[in-house]
Design an enzyme around this catalytic site. Structure first.
Site, PDB file in Angstrom:
ATOM      1  N   ASP A 124       0.806  -1.222   0.000  1.00  0.00           N
ATOM      2  CA  ASP A 124       0.000   0.000   0.000  1.00  0.00           C
ATOM      3  C   ASP A 124       0.840   1.272   0.000  1.00  0.00           C
ATOM      4  O   ASP A 124       0.434   2.310   0.536  1.00  0.00           O
ATOM      5  CB  ASP A 124      -0.962   0.031   1.215  1.00  0.00           C
ATOM      6  CG  ASP A 124      -1.897  -1.160   1.206  1.00  0.00           C
ATOM      7  OD1 ASP A 124      -2.213  -1.650   0.110  1.00  0.00           O
ATOM      8  OD2 ASP A 124      -2.285  -1.602   2.299  1.00  0.00           O
TER       9      ASP A 124
ATOM     10  N   LYS B 128       1.764   2.186  -5.080  1.00  0.00           N
ATOM     11  CA  LYS B 128       2.303   1.659  -6.339  1.00  0.00           C
ATOM     12  C   LYS B 128       1.361   1.922  -7.512  1.00  0.00           C
ATOM     13  O   LYS B 128       1.796   2.265  -8.609  1.00  0.00           O
ATOM     14  CB  LYS B 128       2.542   0.136  -6.219  1.00  0.00           C
ATOM     15  CG  LYS B 128       3.542  -0.229  -5.140  1.00  0.00           C
ATOM     16  CD  LYS B 128       3.631  -1.736  -4.943  1.00  0.00           C
ATOM     17  CE  LYS B 128       2.393  -2.377  -4.375  1.00  0.00           C
ATOM     18  NZ  LYS B 128       2.084  -2.033  -2.987  1.00  0.00           N
TER      19      LYS B 128
ATOM     20  N   ASN C  62      -5.203 -10.145  -3.644  1.00  0.00           N
ATOM     21  CA  ASN C  62      -4.878  -9.568  -2.334  1.00  0.00           C
ATOM     22  C   ASN C  62      -4.413  -8.121  -2.515  1.00  0.00           C
ATOM     23  O   ASN C  62      -4.499  -7.304  -1.607  1.00  0.00           O
ATOM     24  CB  ASN C  62      -3.799 -10.393  -1.597  1.00  0.00           C
ATOM     25  CG  ASN C  62      -2.593 -10.752  -2.452  1.00  0.00           C
ATOM     26  OD1 ASN C  62      -2.609 -10.564  -3.659  1.00  0.00           O
ATOM     27  ND2 ASN C  62      -1.562 -11.282  -1.831  1.00  0.00           N
TER      28      ASN C  62
ATOM     29  N   GLY D  60      -4.484  -4.265  -3.827  1.00  0.00           N
ATOM     30  CA  GLY D  60      -5.495  -3.245  -4.115  1.00  0.00           C
ATOM     31  C   GLY D  60      -4.735  -1.999  -4.513  1.00  0.00           C
ATOM     32  O   GLY D  60      -4.114  -1.355  -3.672  1.00  0.00           O
ATOM     33  N   HIS D  61      -4.707  -1.705  -5.793  1.00  0.00           N
ATOM     34  CA  HIS D  61      -3.916  -0.584  -6.305  1.00  0.00           C
ATOM     35  C   HIS D  61      -4.854   0.548  -6.729  1.00  0.00           C
ATOM     36  O   HIS D  61      -5.641   0.386  -7.652  1.00  0.00           O
ATOM     37  CB  HIS D  61      -3.030  -1.046  -7.466  1.00  0.00           C
ATOM     38  CG  HIS D  61      -1.989  -2.048  -7.044  1.00  0.00           C
ATOM     39  ND1 HIS D  61      -1.096  -2.623  -7.905  1.00  0.00           N
ATOM     40  CD2 HIS D  61      -1.689  -2.561  -5.807  1.00  0.00           C
ATOM     41  CE1 HIS D  61      -0.306  -3.449  -7.227  1.00  0.00           C
ATOM     42  NE2 HIS D  61      -0.658  -3.429  -5.967  1.00  0.00           N
TER      43      HIS D  61
ATOM     44  N   GLN E 293       1.936  -6.050  -3.203  1.00  0.00           N
ATOM     45  CA  GLN E 293       2.383  -6.154  -1.810  1.00  0.00           C
ATOM     46  C   GLN E 293       3.669  -5.311  -1.631  1.00  0.00           C
ATOM     47  O   GLN E 293       3.881  -4.367  -2.355  1.00  0.00           O
ATOM     48  CB  GLN E 293       2.605  -7.609  -1.385  1.00  0.00           C
ATOM     49  CG  GLN E 293       1.324  -8.421  -1.268  1.00  0.00           C
ATOM     50  CD  GLN E 293       0.749  -8.879  -2.591  1.00  0.00           C
ATOM     51  OE1 GLN E 293       1.415  -9.551  -3.353  1.00  0.00           O
ATOM     52  NE2 GLN E 293      -0.485  -8.541  -2.861  1.00  0.00           N
TER      53      GLN E 293
HETATM   54  P1  GDP Z   1      -0.809   0.347  -3.519  1.00  0.00           P
HETATM   55  O1  GDP Z   1      -1.396  -0.923  -3.051  1.00  0.00           O
HETATM   56  O2  GDP Z   1       0.670   0.410  -3.283  1.00  0.00           O
HETATM   57  O3  GDP Z   1      -1.156   0.691  -4.928  1.00  0.00           O
HETATM   58  O4  GDP Z   1      -1.430   1.492  -2.588  1.00  0.00           O
HETATM   59  P2  GDP Z   1      -2.988   1.633  -2.198  1.00  0.00           P
HETATM   60  O5  GDP Z   1      -3.742   2.079  -3.378  1.00  0.00           O
HETATM   61  O6  GDP Z   1      -3.458   0.412  -1.498  1.00  0.00           O
HETATM   62  O7  GDP Z   1      -2.908   2.747  -1.080  1.00  0.00           O
HETATM   63  C1  GDP Z   1      -2.347   4.000  -1.323  1.00  0.00           C
HETATM   64  C2  GDP Z   1      -3.392   5.068  -0.979  1.00  0.00           C
HETATM   65  O8  GDP Z   1      -2.767   6.335  -0.896  1.00  0.00           O
HETATM   66  C3  GDP Z   1      -4.466   5.229  -2.041  1.00  0.00           C
HETATM   67  O9  GDP Z   1      -5.657   5.616  -1.422  1.00  0.00           O
HETATM   68  C4  GDP Z   1      -3.922   6.362  -2.927  1.00  0.00           C
HETATM   69  O10 GDP Z   1      -4.957   7.065  -3.585  1.00  0.00           O
HETATM   70  C5  GDP Z   1      -3.268   7.216  -1.900  1.00  0.00           C
HETATM   71  N1  GDP Z   1      -2.078   7.966  -2.350  1.00  0.00           N
HETATM   72  C6  GDP Z   1      -1.116   7.576  -3.233  1.00  0.00           C
HETATM   73  N2  GDP Z   1      -0.133   8.511  -3.301  1.00  0.00           N
HETATM   74  C7  GDP Z   1      -0.498   9.493  -2.443  1.00  0.00           C
HETATM   75  C8  GDP Z   1       0.117  10.717  -2.045  1.00  0.00           C
HETATM   76  O11 GDP Z   1       1.205  11.082  -2.468  1.00  0.00           O
HETATM   77  N3  GDP Z   1      -0.560  11.470  -1.125  1.00  0.00           N
HETATM   78  C9  GDP Z   1      -1.759  11.103  -0.597  1.00  0.00           C
HETATM   79  N4  GDP Z   1      -2.337  11.895   0.288  1.00  0.00           N
HETATM   80  N5  GDP Z   1      -2.360   9.947  -0.960  1.00  0.00           N
HETATM   81  C10 GDP Z   1      -1.727   9.153  -1.853  1.00  0.00           C
HETATM   82  P1  IMO Z   2      -0.929  -4.149  -2.251  1.00  0.00           P
HETATM   83  O1  IMO Z   2      -0.471  -4.707  -3.589  1.00  0.00           O
HETATM   84  C1  IMO Z   2      -0.980  -4.577   2.056  1.00  0.00           C
HETATM   85  C2  IMO Z   2      -1.044  -8.640   3.674  1.00  0.00           C
HETATM   86  C3  IMO Z   2      -2.303  -9.086   4.378  1.00  0.00           C
HETATM   87  C4  IMO Z   2      -1.709 -10.079   5.365  1.00  0.00           C
HETATM   88  C5  IMO Z   2      -0.589 -10.718   4.566  1.00  0.00           C
HETATM   89  C6  IMO Z   2      -0.961 -12.031   3.899  1.00  0.00           C
HETATM   90  O2  IMO Z   2      -2.202  -3.441  -2.290  1.00  0.00           O
HETATM   91  O3  IMO Z   2       0.191  -3.390  -1.613  1.00  0.00           O
HETATM   92  P2  IMO Z   2      -2.492 -12.739   1.845  1.00  0.00           P
HETATM   93  O4  IMO Z   2      -3.887 -12.357   1.493  1.00  0.00           O
HETATM   94  O5  IMO Z   2      -1.470 -12.380   0.831  1.00  0.00           O
HETATM   95  O6  IMO Z   2      -2.382 -14.168   2.284  1.00  0.00           O
HETATM   96  O7  IMO Z   2      -2.168 -11.873   3.170  1.00  0.00           O
HETATM   97  O8  IMO Z   2      -0.223  -9.779   3.584  1.00  0.00           O
HETATM   98  N1  IMO Z   2      -1.251  -8.134   2.294  1.00  0.00           N
HETATM   99  C7  IMO Z   2      -1.179  -6.848   1.958  1.00  0.00           C
HETATM  100  N2  IMO Z   2      -1.013  -5.747   2.722  1.00  0.00           N
HETATM  101  N3  IMO Z   2      -1.085  -4.458   0.717  1.00  0.00           N
HETATM  102  C8  IMO Z   2      -1.226  -5.551  -0.053  1.00  0.00           C
HETATM  103  O9  IMO Z   2      -1.194  -5.485  -1.402  1.00  0.00           O
HETATM  104  C9  IMO Z   2      -1.329  -6.815   0.562  1.00  0.00           C
HETATM  105  N4  IMO Z   2      -1.515  -8.069   0.107  1.00  0.00           N
HETATM  106  C10 IMO Z   2      -1.450  -8.864   1.177  1.00  0.00           C
HETATM  107  O10 IMO Z   2      -2.942  -8.016   5.010  1.00  0.00           O
HETATM  108  O11 IMO Z   2      -1.148  -9.388   6.441  1.00  0.00           O
HETATM  109 MG    MG Z   3      -2.918  -1.603  -1.798  1.00  0.00          MG
END
Ligand code: GDP
Ligand code: IMO
Ligand code: MG
Length: 421
Positions: A12, A15, A37, A39-40, A221
């Protein structure tokens, strides 16, 4: 050549947004590991979209997206997501390709994930319950079914055989839930999947490379969730680090050029497991609120803390990071005082290394303070216009990890990013 964007923390890191930003510079965006798993999050015309299976380049018309062999694929999630992106006018038949070697997540994998977590009780991993662990277990256990198998007339027989095996395991877990609706959805989605572009992923990607096309590998991840180098057993079941690119796409190591590692300006973790810099106080709560730190896949509140440079340096080392991208710097805009972790105190002894396991020891972070910049940075367009105190913070991180922060993201929007120059 192949460049990569991958996470340096516990996932998270942002990416999705970063891949979406860089996508126009590439011809192919390829996911190499993980599954639903992930969530981008990215924004298309101010609309928030969360992608779980499809690479984050899908909204760029000229970009081809590949789901590589290292991914585990849930046809139900994929179908739902294809419908979503199609509603934005994306022609999935034109720009999405799936490797025939990609392993399938079956409804019983999801059930097994749930049953296994329930049995673990207090020691549960905090899995997303998407069936990731059981699907990868069937891959390494040499039982799994792959996308290419769908096209064979023996598929249903193979499915029934594997389902029986899973049922015996579920009986051992005493798992009672009825999964017939999941199965109905699965078979419906299978028919949909058959109509998509199923390719020989390794030839597909290497042909592109030979043609001089630019490929971007999109990690899911984060490095600290890597099956080998993460905080085992609180990890996911794939190699989230750059090593996973070779096995997850079929590209040779010498083809990999830039490894862009994404880190937040602070740190989060969702699910169980060690997190040395976690803040279980009002500051942690403030980070969660300002950073809107709630899981994109499960909605769970993310645990929050200061940036952990011991873990970050370790992640840069195992990935061979060439550029660091720092996201969510804007979330720190209103803090008077910032801390960074420069060492661990492991059972009272100071160490600069990530230990092989973190649960049986008392790990305390050694923290260094920095003055916060206390001003709004979300509208900044140039590095020069960013506050000096932020530059001091970033410069310390550069020196510590031995790789430079090359971009600073200052908001969730596509255009909210500043190149360091
Ligand atoms: P990912 O799994 O690495 O793609 O990240 P996620 O989407 O799960 O979580 C990142 C969260 O931060 C999302 O809600 C994005 O919209 C938000 N986000 C990404 N870059 C920034 C940033 O520079 N500033 C802020 N405030 N939010 C951001
Ligand atoms: P993105 O790509 C954050 C965590 C789960 C759990 C562990 C194992 O959005 O960054 P799994 O379902 O893979 O067996 O879970 O890994 N986890 C993540 N945490 N971002 C993710 O993906 C994750 N994918 C799995 O919360 O602790
Ligand atoms: Mg994510």
């Amino acid at each position: 050549m192949v460049d990569a964007i991958l996470g340096l923390q516990w996932g998270d890191e942002g990416k999705g947004k970063i891949v979406d930003y860089f996508a126009p510079r590439y011809d192919v965006i390829a996911r190499f590991q993980g599954g639903p798993n992930a969530g981008h999050t990215l924004y298309v015309a101010d609309k928030k979209i969360v992608l779980h299976q499809i690479p984050s380049g899908v909204f760029h018309e000229k970009t081809i997206n590949l789901i590589g062999n290292g991914v585990v694929l849930d046809p139900v999630t994929l179908k739902r997501e294809c419908d979503l992106v199609a509603s934005f006018g994306v022609d999935i038949k034109k720009n999405l390709f799936i490797s025939q070697r990609t392993h399938l997540i079956l409804p019983t994998h999801r059930a097994l994930d749930k049953a296994s977590e329930l049995q673990k009780g207090n020691e549960k991993i905090g899995s997303t319950l998407k069936g990731i662990g059981p699907a990868y277990m069937d891959k390494t256990g040499r039982n799994g079914l792959r996308v290419g198998d769908l096209l064979d007339k023996s598929f249903t027989t193979q499915y029934i055989k594997l389902r029986l095996k899973h049922q015996r395991l579920l009986d051992n877990f005493n798992f009672q839930e009825d999964i017939s609706t999941w199965e109905e959805e699965f078979f419906e989605a299978i028919e949909f999947l058959k109509e998509l572009n199923i390719v020989n992923g390794e030839y597909f990607v290497n042909d592109k490379i030979s043609q001089g096309k630019r490929v971007l590998a999109e990690g899911a991840q984060g490095s600290m969730l890597d099956i080998d180098f993460g905080t085992f057993p609180f990890v996911t079941s794939s190699n989230t680090t750059s090593a996973g690119i070779c096995s997850g796409l079929g590209v040779a190591p010498q083809k990999i050029r830039d490894v862009m590692g994404v880190t937040k300006a602070y740190c989060t973790r969702v699910g169980g497991g060690p997190f040395p810099t976690e803040l279980n106080d009002a500051t942690g709560e403030e980070l969660r609120k300002l950073g809107n730190e709630f899981g994109a896949t499960t909605g769970r509140p993310r645990r929050c803390g200061w940036i952990d440079l011991v873990a970050l340096k370790f992640a840069c080392m195992v990935n061979g990071v060439t550029k660091v991208i720092m996201t969510k710097a804007d979330v720190l805009d209103n803090f008077n005082d910032l801390q960074v972790c420069t060492a661990y105190k492991i059972d009272g002894r100071e160490s600069l290394e990530v230990p092989f396991q973190m649960t049986r020891h008392k790990i305390e972070p050694v923290l260094k303070s920095f003055a916060g910049w206390n001003c709004n940075t979300i509208a900044a367009k140039t590095f020069a216009s960013l506050p000096e105190k932020m530059k001091t913070y970033v410069s310390f991180i550069n020196q510590y990890v031995g790789a430079d922060v090359s971009y600073i993201s200052n908001g969730p929007g596509r255009e909210q990013i500043v190149e360091v120059k």
